[in-house]
Design a protein around this motif. Structure first.
Motif, PDB file in Angstrom:
ATOM      1  N   ALA A  67       0.829  -1.211   0.000  1.00 30.29           N
ATOM      2  CA  ALA A  67       0.000   0.000   0.000  1.00 30.29           C
ATOM      3  C   ALA A  67       0.860   1.256   0.000  1.00 30.29           C
ATOM      4  CB  ALA A  67      -0.926  -0.003   1.217  1.00 30.29           C
ATOM      5  N   VAL A  68       1.972   1.228   0.738  1.00 30.23           N
ATOM      6  CA  VAL A  68       2.876   2.384   0.778  1.00 30.23           C
ATOM      7  C   VAL A  68       3.418   2.687  -0.612  1.00 30.23           C
ATOM      8  CG1 VAL A  68       5.103   3.211   1.611  1.00 30.23           C
ATOM      9  CG2 VAL A  68       3.523   2.094   3.186  1.00 30.23           C
ATOM     10  N   TRP A  69       3.936   1.659  -1.291  1.00 26.09           N
ATOM     11  CA  TRP A  69       4.523   1.889  -2.615  1.00 26.09           C
ATOM     12  C   TRP A  69       3.456   2.334  -3.613  1.00 26.09           C
ATOM     13  CZ3 TRP A  69       8.968   2.680  -1.196  1.00 26.09           C
ATOM     14  CH2 TRP A  69       9.737   1.801  -0.435  1.00 26.09           C
ATOM     15  N   SER A  70       2.274   1.755  -3.549  1.00 28.14           N
ATOM     16  CA  SER A  70       1.196   2.143  -4.474  1.00 28.14           C
ATOM     17  C   SER A  70       0.782   3.591  -4.250  1.00 28.14           C
ATOM     18  CB  SER A  70      -0.013   1.220  -4.286  1.00 28.14           C
ATOM     19  OG  SER A  70       0.305  -0.105  -4.655  1.00 28.14           O
ATOM     20  N   ALA A  71       0.644   3.975  -2.979  1.00 32.09           N
ATOM     21  CA  ALA A  71       0.242   5.347  -2.663  1.00 32.09           C
ATOM     22  C   ALA A  71       1.281   6.351  -3.157  1.00 32.09           C
ATOM     23  CB  ALA A  71       0.024   5.493  -1.162  1.00 32.09           C
ATOM     24  N   LEU A  72       2.556   6.038  -2.911  1.00 34.23           N
ATOM     25  CA  LEU A  72       3.627   6.931  -3.374  1.00 34.23           C
ATOM     26  C   LEU A  72       3.626   7.046  -4.895  1.00 34.23           C
ATOM     27  CD1 LEU A  72       6.624   5.970  -1.053  1.00 34.23           C
ATOM     28  CD2 LEU A  72       5.413   8.156  -1.125  1.00 34.23           C
ATOM     29  N   LEU A  73       3.354   5.931  -5.572  1.00 29.16           N
ATOM     30  CA  LEU A  73       3.362   5.936  -7.031  1.00 29.16           C
ATOM     31  C   LEU A  73       2.265   6.846  -7.577  1.00 29.16           C
ATOM     32  CD1 LEU A  73       5.005   4.630  -9.265  1.00 29.16           C
ATOM     33  CD2 LEU A  73       3.324   2.796  -9.352  1.00 29.16           C
ATOM     34  N   ALA A 114      -4.510   8.890  -2.907  1.00 25.57           N
ATOM     35  CA  ALA A 114      -3.456   7.877  -2.891  1.00 25.57           C
ATOM     36  C   ALA A 114      -3.328   7.226  -1.523  1.00 25.57           C
ATOM     37  CB  ALA A 114      -2.127   8.513  -3.304  1.00 25.57           C
ATOM     38  N   PHE A 115      -3.342   8.044  -0.469  1.00 27.54           N
ATOM     39  CA  PHE A 115      -3.112   7.508   0.885  1.00 27.54           C
ATOM     40  C   PHE A 115      -4.413   7.104   1.588  1.00 27.54           C
ATOM     41  CE2 PHE A 115       0.847   9.695   0.016  1.00 27.54           C
ATOM     42  CZ  PHE A 115       1.782   8.806   0.532  1.00 27.54           C
ATOM     43  N   SER A 116      -5.540   7.267   0.880  1.00 29.20           N
ATOM     44  CA  SER A 116      -6.813   6.849   1.479  1.00 29.20           C
ATOM     45  C   SER A 116      -6.887   5.336   1.639  1.00 29.20           C
ATOM     46  CB  SER A 116      -7.982   7.319   0.596  1.00 29.20           C
ATOM     47  OG  SER A 116      -7.970   6.632  -0.656  1.00 29.20           O
ATOM     48  N   VAL A 117      -5.987   4.600   0.967  1.00 32.44           N
ATOM     49  CA  VAL A 117      -5.986   3.142   1.052  1.00 32.44           C
ATOM     50  C   VAL A 117      -5.769   2.663   2.490  1.00 32.44           C
ATOM     51  CG1 VAL A 117      -3.500   2.923   0.625  1.00 32.44           C
ATOM     52  CG2 VAL A 117      -5.045   1.051  -0.039  1.00 32.44           C
ATOM     53  N   PHE A 118      -5.192   3.517   3.331  1.00 29.37           N
ATOM     54  CA  PHE A 118      -4.947   3.129   4.727  1.00 29.37           C
ATOM     55  C   PHE A 118      -6.177   3.310   5.611  1.00 29.37           C
ATOM     56  CE2 PHE A 118      -0.704   4.272   3.113  1.00 29.37           C
ATOM     57  CZ  PHE A 118      -0.018   3.101   3.406  1.00 29.37           C
ATOM     58  N   PHE A 119      -7.205   4.015   5.045  1.00 30.63           N
ATOM     59  CA  PHE A 119      -8.387   4.309   5.867  1.00 30.63           C
ATOM     60  C   PHE A 119      -9.670   3.758   5.257  1.00 30.63           C
ATOM     61  CE2 PHE A 119      -5.331   7.863   5.916  1.00 30.63           C
ATOM     62  CZ  PHE A 119      -4.862   7.729   7.209  1.00 30.63           C
ATOM     63  N   THR A 120      -9.701   3.672   3.926  1.00 26.82           N
ATOM     64  CA  THR A 120     -10.917   3.243   3.239  1.00 26.82           C
ATOM     65  C   THR A 120     -10.549   2.637   1.896  1.00 26.82           C
ATOM     66  OG1 THR A 120     -12.993   4.001   2.237  1.00 26.82           O
ATOM     67  CG2 THR A 120     -11.183   5.568   2.284  1.00 26.82           C
ATOM     68  N   ASP A 121     -11.465   1.830   1.351  1.00 23.43           N
ATOM     69  CA  ASP A 121     -11.233   1.266   0.028  1.00 23.43           C
ATOM     70  C   ASP A 121     -12.073   1.985  -1.037  1.00 23.43           C
ATOM     71  OD1 ASP A 121     -13.723   0.393   0.676  1.00 23.43           O
ATOM     72  OD2 ASP A 121     -13.349  -1.732   0.299  1.00 23.43           O
TER      73      ASP A 121
END
Length: 381
Positions: A67-73, A114-121
């Motif tokens: 998730a970290v790498w995807s969000a950064l990308l 991008a970083f919403s993946v850590f809180f919601t889908d």
């Protein structure tokens, strides 16, 4: 391993090519060069992050690193487009806070998505078996990127309408490659083709920008009309054209003015033929001593001016050392030329060439001439 090399070869070559051209280019305005360097280095980071994401995608179970790498990308791609838009709009110039906010808003939205993946889908997510899936927003997650595409296209079209036919292909090639990259990503999930196309787009955009810039310079500086026939330096008319052509481009600039010590006495003693040969020699020495991006101008008589774009006052000593080296050569003349020396004054500005800059440099030259002669002094006002 072969697949890894194949996927990274073209983007890596593109980054190296762009950085090599940038570091060799000594004519581009410093703010623009800095922007392209940041874009190239940012893309290198994109490539590193993409490889990390590619490796974690092969894991059999989900890990937060995926998730970290995807969000950064997601974020870095938006940042690249933001920089390209900034280069075209020339963000080095002062813009209102409202304009900065408008230009930055899609980037902030993309960061949140991008970083919403850590809180919601809602935007995207990953299953326990490490499979990617699109959230409720679906293709709407690409809207911030599309806004940057649209803005870049509008600005690019504006510039193309003012440009020559030779650069139209390069300009549209840039956009076509980047848009094709996003299409590959969306329809084929061929992510590495996306990275390859983006870096190629960036290289083509750089070539477009430089070609456009050089065409404009060539239009503004007609060699025949602006060159001094005796010395091969620019003449006074050339000086005016150079200043006009670069009025909006130059910020930091050095203005070096000099003349030959006791030149009238040399002319009276040895004749104008010798005097002309001395002027030619000095012009040749100046052009070989200073950078190719500097402009050597014969103002008239034995007075020469050198415009030093991108140079600040901290380089004053370096410039004066060059004058000292020239004096050593002039004191050891070739053939039958008499021994001579030059006096010089230099002033610096953060706002381009102006009448005040000329006055300050000329005043400093007068101080040298009225005291020691033979030497260089930096304006201290």
């Amino acid at each position: 391993m072969n697949g890894f090399i194949a996927n990274n070869f073209t983007p890596a070559v593109g980054i190296i090519l762009l950085l090599t051209i940038l570091f060799e280019d000594d004519q581009m305005r410093r703010e623009k060069k800095r922007g392209f360097i940041v874009a190239a280095l940012l893309f290198a980071l994109v490539l590193v992050v993409r490889n990390a994401e590619y490796i974690t995608a092969d894991y059999e179970t989900y890990t937060e690193w995926r998730a970290v790498w995807s969000a950064l990308l997601y974020l870095l791609r938006a940042a690249l487009l933001y920089i390209i838009l900034g280069l075209e709009l020339d963000l080095s110039k002062k813009l209102s806070k409202i304009m900065y906010a408008i230009l930055s808003l899609p980037l902030l939205i993309m960061a949140a998505a991008a970083f919403s993946v850590f809180f919601t889908d809602a935007v995207y997510g990953f299953t326990g078996s490490n499979h990617f899936y699109t959230g409720g927003l679906g293709v709407f997650r690409y809207i911030p990127l599309l806004l940057y595409f649209l803005a870049i296209l509008i600005v690019l079209l504006r510039d193309l309408l003012r440009s020559k036919r030779e650069i139209i292909v390069l300009g549209f090639e840039c956009l076509a490659l980047i848009i094709a990259a996003m299409a590959f990503e969306f329809f084929a999930m061929s992510a590495f083709l996306c990275e390859t196309a983006i870096i190629l787009g960036l290289v083509f955009y750089f070539l477009y920008f430089r070609t456009n810039e050089l065409i404009n310079e060539n239009e503004n500086l007609s060699v025949a009309a602006h060159m001094d026939g005796l010395t091969g330096a620019y003449n006074r008319r050339g000086y005016e054209a150079i200043v006009d052509a670069n009025r909006e481009r130059w910020t930091d600039v050095g203005f070096l003015i000099m003349d030959i010590d006791k030149f009238k006495e040399i002319n009276d003693t040895f004749g104008h033929d010798i005097g002309d040969r001395m002027l030619k020699r000095l012009s040749n020495l100046l052009q070989s001593t200073f950078r190719s991006s500097d402009y050597v101008i014969r103002f008239g008589g034995d007075e020469f001016v050198i415009l030093l774009p991108g140079i600040t006052k901290e380089y004053g000593e370096v410039v004066c050392n060059k004058i000292e080296a020239l004096n050593v050569q002039l004191e050891n003349p070739i053939s039958d030329l008499p021994v001579t020396s030059i006096s010089a004054g230099i002033a610096f500005s953060e706002h381009g060439v102006s009448e005040e800059l000329y006055t300050n440099a000329d005043k400093t030259l007068y101080e040298v001439k009225s005291t020691t002669r033979r030497g260089c002094k930096v304006f201290e006002g």
